[in-house]
Design an enzyme around this catalytic site. Structure first.
Site, PDB file in Angstrom:
ATOM      1  N   HIS A   1       0.517  -0.866   0.044  1.00 57.69           N
ATOM      2  CA  HIS A   1       0.099   0.224  -0.263  1.00 57.69           C
ATOM      3  C   HIS A   1       1.622   1.640   0.024  1.00 57.69           C
ATOM      4  O   HIS A   1       0.909   2.277  -1.338  1.00 57.69           O
ATOM      5  CB  HIS A   1      -0.849  -0.348   1.289  1.00 57.69           C
ATOM      6  CG  HIS A   1      -1.670   1.373   1.794  1.00 57.69           C
ATOM      7  ND1 HIS A   1      -3.632   1.343   1.272  1.00 57.69           N
ATOM      8  CD2 HIS A   1      -1.377   2.266   1.748  1.00 57.69           C
ATOM      9  CE1 HIS A   1      -3.849   2.558   1.209  1.00 57.69           C
ATOM     10  NE2 HIS A   1      -2.938   2.800   1.339  1.00 57.69           N
ATOM     11  N   GLU A   2       1.920   0.978   0.968  1.00 61.49           N
ATOM     12  CA  GLU A   2       2.836   2.227   1.626  1.00 61.49           C
ATOM     13  C   GLU A   2       3.396   2.749  -0.182  1.00 61.49           C
ATOM     14  O   GLU A   2       3.712   3.608  -0.618  1.00 61.49           O
ATOM     15  CB  GLU A   2       3.227   2.807   2.458  1.00 61.49           C
ATOM     16  CG  GLU A   2       2.867   2.845   3.206  1.00 61.49           C
ATOM     17  CD  GLU A   2       1.439   3.585   3.874  1.00 61.49           C
ATOM     18  OE1 GLU A   2       1.792   4.517   3.213  1.00 61.49           O
ATOM     19  OE2 GLU A   2       0.577   3.329   4.564  1.00 61.49           O
TER      20      GLU A   2
ATOM     21  N   HIS B   1       2.117   3.994  -3.444  1.00 66.37           N
ATOM     22  CA  HIS B   1       1.863   5.779  -2.698  1.00 66.37           C
ATOM     23  C   HIS B   1       3.039   6.372  -3.415  1.00 66.37           C
ATOM     24  O   HIS B   1       3.160   7.506  -4.284  1.00 66.37           O
ATOM     25  CB  HIS B   1       1.561   5.964  -1.123  1.00 66.37           C
ATOM     26  CG  HIS B   1      -0.100   6.333  -0.687  1.00 66.37           C
ATOM     27  ND1 HIS B   1      -1.030   6.592  -1.389  1.00 66.37           N
ATOM     28  CD2 HIS B   1       0.127   5.381   0.172  1.00 66.37           C
ATOM     29  CE1 HIS B   1      -1.404   6.078  -1.378  1.00 66.37           C
ATOM     30  NE2 HIS B   1      -1.536   5.512  -0.065  1.00 66.37           N
TER      31      HIS B   1
END
Length: 164
Positions: free
Chosen positions: A99-100, A103
């Site tokens: 997820h990170e 980004h």
């Protein structure tokens, strides 16, 4: 403000402040490193970072405040308290990492996005399992392209979880 005076070389009545003395090269590192790690911070925010760094050093029975203490203080102020007792499975950690990183990768490739400063998967605060920190823009208004890129960067974290 009492702790900040210990870092800048003055004495203080606080016992923990007396334990913390600055390194000689901390001033040089502070000019280059701390300015980059604290974009948009006001004077009071920086004083808070100094106080927190001194407290972290004192809790560790250290006699000097180092850049590691300042970095830990900045993380604590921006992200909140680290949740050391939070049990996260290997699968959940992997999902958070995807997820990170989604980004971060999206921010790297999008032309009108803000520059990435830091990515972490350390759980902090009440709900954050990790976060990506960007250098904030000085501009008060955003163009259509900047808004679109910000939206893409926000949504791509979830998309990265699905594609793993």
């Amino acid at each position: 403000m009492v702790m900040a005076t210990a870092i800048s070389g003055y004495t203080s009545n606080s016992a923990s402040a007396k334990k913390c003395r600055k390194k000689k090269d901390l001033k040089v590192k502070a000019k280059n490193g701390l300015a980059a790690l604290t974009p948009g911070f006001a004077g009071a925010d920086i004083a808070n970072v100094c106080n927190e760094a001194a407290l972290i050093a004192a809790r560790g029975d250290k006699t000097q405040v180092t850049m590691d203490h300042f970095e830990a203080a900045i993380d604590r102020i921006i992200g909140g308290l680290e949740k050391k007792n939070k049990v996260i499975s290997k699968l959940e950690r992997r999902t958070i990492a995807y997820h990170e990183s989604g980004h971060a990768v999206a921010g790297w490739f999008l032309e009108h996005s803000e520059p990435l400063l830091k990515v972490t998967i350390v759980p902090r605060g009440t709900a954050a399992l990790g976060f990506a920190q960007y250098v904030p823009s000085e501009n008060l208004l955003m163009t259509k392209e900047q808004l679109f890129n910000m939206t893409c960067m926000t949504l791509v974290g979830r998309a990265a979880e699905q594609e793993r």
